[in-house]
Write a protein that holds these residues in place. Sequence first.
Motif, PDB file in Angstrom:
ATOM      1  N   ASP A 130       0.839  -1.192   0.000  1.00  0.00           N
ATOM      2  CA  ASP A 130       0.000   0.000   0.000  1.00  0.00           C
ATOM      3  C   ASP A 130       0.880   1.249   0.000  1.00  0.00           C
ATOM      4  O   ASP A 130       1.910   1.296   0.673  1.00  0.00           O
ATOM      5  N   HIS A 131       0.442   2.272  -0.726  1.00  0.00           N
ATOM      6  CA  HIS A 131       1.259   3.478  -0.863  1.00  0.00           C
ATOM      7  C   HIS A 131       1.443   4.179   0.476  1.00  0.00           C
ATOM      8  O   HIS A 131       2.551   4.489   0.895  1.00  0.00           O
ATOM      9  N   ASP A 132       0.358   4.442   1.155  1.00  0.00           N
ATOM     10  CA  ASP A 132       0.409   5.068   2.469  1.00  0.00           C
ATOM     11  C   ASP A 132      -0.571   4.357   3.383  1.00  0.00           C
ATOM     12  O   ASP A 132      -1.660   3.969   2.957  1.00  0.00           O
ATOM     13  N   ILE A 133      -0.202   4.210   4.649  1.00  0.00           N
ATOM     14  CA  ILE A 133      -1.086   3.588   5.634  1.00  0.00           C
ATOM     15  C   ILE A 133      -1.168   4.505   6.843  1.00  0.00           C
ATOM     16  O   ILE A 133      -0.150   4.933   7.381  1.00  0.00           O
ATOM     17  N   SER A 134      -2.380   4.794   7.248  1.00  0.00           N
ATOM     18  CA  SER A 134      -2.597   5.633   8.417  1.00  0.00           C
ATOM     19  C   SER A 134      -3.349   4.837   9.472  1.00  0.00           C
ATOM     20  O   SER A 134      -3.784   3.715   9.236  1.00  0.00           O
ATOM     21  N   GLY A 135      -3.509   5.444  10.630  1.00  0.00           N
ATOM     22  CA  GLY A 135      -4.280   4.798  11.670  1.00  0.00           C
ATOM     23  C   GLY A 135      -5.699   4.514  11.242  1.00  0.00           C
ATOM     24  O   GLY A 135      -6.301   3.509  11.632  1.00  0.00           O
ATOM     25  N   ARG A 136      -6.253   5.385  10.397  1.00  0.00           N
ATOM     26  CA  ARG A 136      -7.614   5.171   9.893  1.00  0.00           C
ATOM     27  C   ARG A 136      -7.696   3.908   9.050  1.00  0.00           C
ATOM     28  O   ARG A 136      -8.684   3.178   9.091  1.00  0.00           O
ATOM     29  N   ASP A 137      -6.649   3.649   8.252  1.00  0.00           N
ATOM     30  CA  ASP A 137      -6.633   2.436   7.426  1.00  0.00           C
ATOM     31  C   ASP A 137      -6.562   1.175   8.292  1.00  0.00           C
ATOM     32  O   ASP A 137      -7.126   0.140   7.949  1.00  0.00           O
ATOM     33  N   ILE A 138      -5.833   1.264   9.392  1.00  0.00           N
ATOM     34  CA  ILE A 138      -5.670   0.110  10.272  1.00  0.00           C
ATOM     35  C   ILE A 138      -6.944  -0.166  11.046  1.00  0.00           C
ATOM     36  O   ILE A 138      -7.339  -1.317  11.250  1.00  0.00           O
ATOM     37  N   GLY A 139      -7.628   0.888  11.470  1.00  0.00           N
ATOM     38  CA  GLY A 139      -8.853   0.711  12.235  1.00  0.00           C
ATOM     39  C   GLY A 139      -8.561   0.511  13.714  1.00  0.00           C
ATOM     40  O   GLY A 139      -7.449   0.714  14.192  1.00  0.00           O
ATOM     41  N   GLU A 140      -9.578   0.082  14.436  1.00  0.00           N
ATOM     42  CA  GLU A 140      -9.448  -0.095  15.878  1.00  0.00           C
ATOM     43  C   GLU A 140      -8.545  -1.274  16.205  1.00  0.00           C
ATOM     44  O   GLU A 140      -8.643  -2.335  15.600  1.00  0.00           O
ATOM     45  N   VAL A 141      -7.655  -1.075  17.146  1.00  0.00           N
ATOM     46  CA  VAL A 141      -6.773  -2.137  17.617  1.00  0.00           C
ATOM     47  C   VAL A 141      -7.165  -2.459  19.054  1.00  0.00           C
ATOM     48  O   VAL A 141      -7.151  -1.586  19.922  1.00  0.00           O
ATOM     49  N   ASP A 142      -7.509  -3.710  19.298  1.00  0.00           N
ATOM     50  CA  ASP A 142      -8.113  -4.091  20.574  1.00  0.00           C
ATOM     51  C   ASP A 142      -7.149  -4.718  21.568  1.00  0.00           C
ATOM     52  O   ASP A 142      -7.574  -5.326  22.545  1.00  0.00           O
ATOM     53  N   ILE A 143      -5.864  -4.596  21.317  1.00  0.00           N
ATOM     54  CA  ILE A 143      -4.877  -5.099  22.272  1.00  0.00           C
ATOM     55  C   ILE A 143      -3.930  -3.971  22.640  1.00  0.00           C
ATOM     56  O   ILE A 143      -3.776  -3.007  21.888  1.00  0.00           O
ATOM     57  N   PRO A 144      -3.294  -4.042  23.797  1.00  0.00           N
ATOM     58  CA  PRO A 144      -2.420  -2.954  24.250  1.00  0.00           C
ATOM     59  C   PRO A 144      -1.220  -2.737  23.323  1.00  0.00           C
ATOM     60  O   PRO A 144      -0.619  -3.691  22.831  1.00  0.00           O
ATOM     61  N   LEU A 145      -0.884  -1.475  23.129  1.00  0.00           N
ATOM     62  CA  LEU A 145       0.272  -1.082  22.320  1.00  0.00           C
ATOM     63  C   LEU A 145       1.202  -0.218  23.162  1.00  0.00           C
ATOM     64  O   LEU A 145       0.770   0.501  24.054  1.00  0.00           O
TER      65      LEU A 145
END
Length: 243
Positions: A130-145
Amino acid sequence: MSDIEKVRVLVVGDSGVGKTALTNLICHGTVLNSPSWTIGCSVEVKLHEYLEGTANQRSFCIELFDIGGSHAHRNTRHVFYNLVHGIILVHDLSNRKSCLNLNRWLAEVTRTEAGTGKFGTRSAGQAWEDHDISGRDIGEVDIPLLVIGTKMDAAKEKRGLPTHQKRSDIAEEFGTEEIHLNTGDPSGLGPGTSAATKLTRFFDKVIEKQYYLSKERKGSLTQPFPSSDRRRADKNGLILSPW
């Protein structure tokens, strides 16, 4: 440690950012002067005291999976992405590209086929195509980061900027804490430091989401699942579900 409950935390980031030295520092508190390149995955283990200093203190085993960052293995390393309970995203503070690539690393780990309940079952390479990936593209992440920036000394020499005052875009997007340190300086994770406190909070959160009652269930968050409930939760895929 066979009788101690375990959680698995992935340590991911570009090749050369210092993941192996960081993992060694976290688990052993020592400097790894000449770390070797990681091929596939290397595993280190840390004994962590959950809610240390409280009446609910309990020992847990943290398995840190140091994932090799070589692009040559990006289509095969997904085999290490099953049953993940937390993710540490590592970048080199003196290399902006390594920070920008954290979105790609997070996408690689979290993209799944619908209904499988497992990480990495879609093409791992897609996150890099993918050319660019943002947090919006990833979506909700349900585990701790947790985001960790390494080589703080090199960044200061290169940029002359107070890097400790800056947060990465991915930390801002996902509302995670961020640590900046030098893996060659063990005092950076010494007891009582801000970095050590953030790391402890992260591990506590990983453990809490895996083993303790959800907000939807009645009762205290400090009371563990009975064994039968934990098995049922695992079977239904709640390991990766929001609490």
